[in-house]
Design a protein around this motif. Structure first.
Motif, mmCIF file in Angstrom:
data_model
loop_
_atom_site.group_PDB
_atom_site.id
_atom_site.type_symbol
_atom_site.label_atom_id
_atom_site.label_comp_id
_atom_site.label_asym_id
_atom_site.label_seq_id
_atom_site.Cartn_x
_atom_site.Cartn_y
_atom_site.Cartn_z
ATOM 1 N N VAL A 210 10.438 -41.828 -8.697
ATOM 2 C CA VAL A 210 10.341 -40.852 -7.629
ATOM 3 C C VAL A 210 11.707 -40.300 -7.226
ATOM 4 O O VAL A 210 11.845 -39.108 -6.914
ATOM 5 C CB VAL A 210 9.604 -41.456 -6.412
ATOM 6 C CG1 VAL A 210 10.376 -42.613 -5.806
ATOM 7 C CG2 VAL A 210 9.311 -40.387 -5.367
ATOM 8 N N GLU A 211 12.753 -41.137 -7.249
ATOM 9 C CA GLU A 211 14.069 -40.646 -6.837
ATOM 10 C C GLU A 211 14.671 -39.726 -7.884
ATOM 11 O O GLU A 211 15.310 -38.719 -7.551
ATOM 12 C CB GLU A 211 14.998 -41.822 -6.542
ATOM 13 C CG GLU A 211 14.533 -42.705 -5.384
ATOM 14 C CD GLU A 211 14.317 -41.937 -4.091
ATOM 15 O OE1 GLU A 211 14.987 -40.910 -3.874
ATOM 16 O OE2 GLU A 211 13.459 -42.360 -3.285
ATOM 17 N N GLU A 212 14.475 -40.040 -9.162
ATOM 18 C CA GLU A 212 14.943 -39.128 -10.206
ATOM 19 C C GLU A 212 14.202 -37.802 -10.110
ATOM 20 O O GLU A 212 14.797 -36.728 -10.264
ATOM 21 C CB GLU A 212 14.715 -39.753 -11.585
ATOM 22 C CG GLU A 212 15.162 -38.839 -12.742
ATOM 23 C CD GLU A 212 14.784 -39.374 -14.110
ATOM 24 O OE1 GLU A 212 14.750 -38.561 -15.062
ATOM 25 O OE2 GLU A 212 14.509 -40.595 -14.243
ATOM 26 N N PHE A 213 12.911 -37.870 -9.840
ATOM 27 C CA PHE A 213 12.119 -36.651 -9.670
ATOM 28 C C PHE A 213 12.665 -35.814 -8.509
ATOM 29 O O PHE A 213 12.867 -34.600 -8.636
ATOM 30 C CB PHE A 213 10.666 -37.038 -9.406
ATOM 31 C CG PHE A 213 9.754 -35.874 -9.101
ATOM 32 C CD1 PHE A 213 9.095 -35.215 -10.117
ATOM 33 C CD2 PHE A 213 9.542 -35.455 -7.785
ATOM 34 C CE1 PHE A 213 8.241 -34.148 -9.835
ATOM 35 C CE2 PHE A 213 8.708 -34.392 -7.500
ATOM 36 C CZ PHE A 213 8.043 -33.742 -8.527
ATOM 37 N N ALA A 214 12.916 -36.458 -7.366
ATOM 38 C CA ALA A 214 13.438 -35.738 -6.206
ATOM 39 C C ALA A 214 14.804 -35.136 -6.509
ATOM 40 O O ALA A 214 15.098 -34.003 -6.106
ATOM 41 C CB ALA A 214 13.514 -36.671 -4.999
ATOM 42 N N ASP A 215 15.637 -35.877 -7.230
ATOM 43 C CA ASP A 215 16.947 -35.355 -7.605
ATOM 44 C C ASP A 215 16.806 -34.080 -8.428
ATOM 45 O O ASP A 215 17.518 -33.093 -8.218
ATOM 46 C CB ASP A 215 17.732 -36.399 -8.406
ATOM 47 C CG ASP A 215 18.217 -37.564 -7.555
ATOM 48 O OD1 ASP A 215 18.245 -37.416 -6.314
ATOM 49 O OD2 ASP A 215 18.544 -38.616 -8.131
ATOM 50 N N ARG A 216 15.886 -34.104 -9.393
ATOM 51 C CA ARG A 216 15.694 -32.926 -10.242
ATOM 52 C C ARG A 216 15.170 -31.742 -9.428
ATOM 53 O O ARG A 216 15.613 -30.602 -9.607
ATOM 54 C CB ARG A 216 14.689 -33.239 -11.358
ATOM 55 C CG ARG A 216 15.192 -34.179 -12.441
ATOM 56 C CD ARG A 216 14.203 -34.178 -13.604
ATOM 57 N NE ARG A 216 14.486 -35.207 -14.582
ATOM 58 C CZ ARG A 216 13.798 -35.352 -15.712
ATOM 59 N NH1 ARG A 216 12.797 -34.532 -15.983
ATOM 60 N NH2 ARG A 216 14.101 -36.324 -16.553
ATOM 61 N N LEU A 217 14.233 -32.021 -8.545
ATOM 62 C CA LEU A 217 13.604 -30.954 -7.780
ATOM 63 C C LEU A 217 14.588 -30.282 -6.820
ATOM 64 O O LEU A 217 14.484 -29.083 -6.547
ATOM 65 C CB LEU A 217 12.423 -31.535 -6.998
ATOM 66 C CG LEU A 217 11.184 -30.674 -6.803
ATOM 67 C CD1 LEU A 217 10.657 -30.164 -8.127
ATOM 68 C CD2 LEU A 217 10.113 -31.450 -6.059
ATOM 69 N N LEU A 218 15.562 -31.059 -6.343
ATOM 70 C CA LEU A 218 16.494 -30.552 -5.333
ATOM 71 C C LEU A 218 17.867 -30.230 -5.889
ATOM 72 O O LEU A 218 18.756 -29.832 -5.136
ATOM 73 C CB LEU A 218 16.640 -31.583 -4.209
ATOM 74 C CG LEU A 218 15.350 -31.933 -3.460
ATOM 75 C CD1 LEU A 218 15.576 -33.130 -2.539
ATOM 76 C CD2 LEU A 218 14.846 -30.743 -2.662
ATOM 77 N N ALA A 219 18.038 -30.357 -7.211
ATOM 78 C CA ALA A 219 19.376 -30.248 -7.799
ATOM 79 C C ALA A 219 19.998 -28.868 -7.621
ATOM 80 O O ALA A 219 21.182 -28.747 -7.297
ATOM 81 C CB ALA A 219 19.309 -30.604 -9.285
ATOM 82 N N ALA A 220 19.229 -27.817 -7.809
ATOM 83 C CA ALA A 220 19.791 -26.459 -7.750
ATOM 84 C C ALA A 220 18.822 -25.561 -6.995
ATOM 85 O O ALA A 220 18.126 -24.738 -7.593
ATOM 86 C CB ALA A 220 20.039 -25.927 -9.155
ATOM 87 N N PRO A 221 18.756 -25.710 -5.681
ATOM 88 C CA PRO A 221 17.782 -24.936 -4.907
ATOM 89 C C PRO A 221 18.056 -23.441 -4.958
ATOM 90 O O PRO A 221 19.214 -23.004 -4.907
ATOM 91 C CB PRO A 221 17.945 -25.477 -3.483
ATOM 92 C CG PRO A 221 19.333 -26.028 -3.437
ATOM 93 C CD PRO A 221 19.595 -26.564 -4.820
ATOM 94 N N MET A 222 17.003 -22.686 -5.100
ATOM 95 C CA MET A 222 17.109 -21.225 -5.063
ATOM 96 C C MET A 222 17.291 -20.782 -3.616
ATOM 97 O O MET A 222 16.885 -21.486 -2.681
ATOM 98 C CB MET A 222 15.838 -20.613 -5.640
ATOM 99 C CG MET A 222 15.601 -20.925 -7.110
ATOM 100 S SD MET A 222 16.487 -19.818 -8.199
ATOM 101 C CE MET A 222 15.416 -18.394 -8.113
#
Length: 443
Positions: A210-222
């Protein structure tokens, strides 16, 4: 069983009409409902349900009005708690009618109340409408309600995606958001898929935890368009029917009689704008994403006077504005009548390169931050287009020297040129190409 899809390219969204034995389910309708109701009438479809997957952040909904017009049952996530009459959808509490079963699946993450709907025909699951949860090769972004809640919602999105991934592989996946939407966390591709295809190929489902997923989802916010902040409240309280789409003809002289704060919005092609636009106007040439850019750049709900060519489809412009709740178009000017105008230059790739050699010119890059990270223009002042409105023209730019403006294609550069013209800058834009092409020719 049949499915009709209605894409709104400028918002990157898709509305669906699911038909079974002459009865229809309308999912996530945009405000301009006539196109959906007309399609249903042409096929002699009785609209039985109108479903909303969440309180939309990117457009005002036509769900309530579609239900009122047709007598269909309006279904929203129970936790949305909207102010108008509806049937609340609770997690895994089936809604049954006419041989169909709608199974709500609570899928928070894009928004807290977000609910997907699994459709069962003869007790067999055939399709899931996933709204802003599981998308094609992506997921709905979790940061639209603010950075403080973003990581919590990202973690919830992880569970929601895996909940949907556990459905049978041959279930068709019909998300609302897709390519071109600012509601996607990463670059979504096609609009439709299957659960099996997403399990096999969606990179977010491959995240280890879940933390890796959250990192990916929030890595480069538009960036978040400015008008988004008004969409949720409107969809909670209720959206009135579409306004009249006709805009009365005005003259330049009529501008003196308009209310204080009236915005002049020039929708003509950039080549026409460049030859002369009314001082103080904002130019956003009419295209698929016209409404989104206008809503992002102008004060929300300010009175608007359009400037258009005689042959342009003003109804399309008014419709796109109304899709995001802007019902304030007061009229359209189609002849500038010799009025004083501001101008800017248009340069193709070769001419722009030649001008760069002039030591007196300045360069402005108005692309998004993630675009600049991919390829940069050395020496350019960098400011994302909407920031020219919120933060003003960068102080690095000398108003006494010419400014060359570039983006990815020329569309945003042309808008920027009209904004700079309001402050007296003389500019020219790279049109028909972007900074990526410019960088390639300079290497």
């Amino acid at each position: 069983m049949d499915l009709l899809s209605f894409r709104t390219p400028g918002l990157g969204d898709q509305t669906y009409l699911f038909v079974h034995e002459g009865r229809g389910i309308l999912v996530d309708p945009q405000r301009d409902i006539e196109r959906f109701l007309a399609a249903a009438a042409e096929r002699d479809v009785e609209l039985r349900f109108v479903l909303e997957t969440h309180l939309h952040n990117d457009y005002v909904s036509g769900g309530e009005q579609a239900a009122l017009r047709t007598g269909a049952e309006l279904v929203l996530p129970a936790a949305a708690a909207v102010a108008y009459r509806h049937t609340p959808a609770f997690h895994l509490e089936d809604i049954k009618a006419d041989g169909l079963v709608l199974r709500p699946i609570h899928t928070p993450g894009h928004t807290p109340e977000h609910t997907s709907y699994l459709v069962l025909v003869d007790e067999e699951p055939v399709a899931v409408f996933s709204g802003g949860s599981l998308l094609v090769a992506s997921a709905g972004r979790p940061d639209l309600l603010g950075t403080a809640r973003a990581r919590t919602l990202a973690r919830l999105q992880y569970g929601s995606l895996h909940r949907l991934a556990g459905l049978p592989r041959d279930v068709a996946l019909y998300p609302t958001h897709g390519e071109g939407s600012f509601c996607t966390a990463t670059g979504a591709g096609r609009f439709v898929s299957t659960i099996g295809d997403e399990v096999d190929t969606n990179p977010l489902l491959a995240a280890g935890d879940v933390e890796e997923f959250a990192d990916r989802l929030l890595a480069a916010p538009m960036p978040i368009p400015a008008f988004y902040q008004y969409m949720g409240p409107a969809n909670t309280l209720g959206v009135p029917p579409m306004p009249p789409l006709a805009a009365p003809d005005l003259t330049v002289a009529d501008l003196a009689d308009q209310p204080e704060g009236t915005q002049v919005l020039d929708i003509r092609p950039r080549a026409v704008q460049a030859r002369g636009l009314l001082p103080g106007s904002v130019g956003v040439e009419l295209g698929d994403d016209f409404g989104s850019w206008a809503g992002w750049l102008l004060p929300y709900q300010a009175p608007i006077v359009l400037v258009a060519e005689s042959s342009q489809d003003v109804i399309e412009a008014v419709t796109q504005l109304a899709q995001i709740g802007i019902d304030t178009v007061r009229g359209v000017i189609r002849d500038l009548d010799g009025a004083a105008t501001a101008t800017f230059g248009l340069l193709d790739l070769a001419a722009f390169r030649l001008r760069l050699a002039d030591p007196t010119v300045q360069v402005l890059d108005v692309r998004m931050p993630h675009e600049r990270d991919t390829v940069r223009l050395p020496g350019a002042v960098e400011r994302f287009l909407p920031d020219l409105v919120t933060h003003g023209v960068p102080t690095d730019l000398d108003p006494e020297r010419p400014v060359l403006i570039a983006c990815g294609s020329g569309r945003r550069a042309a808008v920027a040129a009209t904004l700079l013209a309001r402050d007296g800058y003389q500019s020219a834009i790279l049109t028909g190409a972007g900074i990526a092409e410019l960088a390639a020719t300079r290497s």
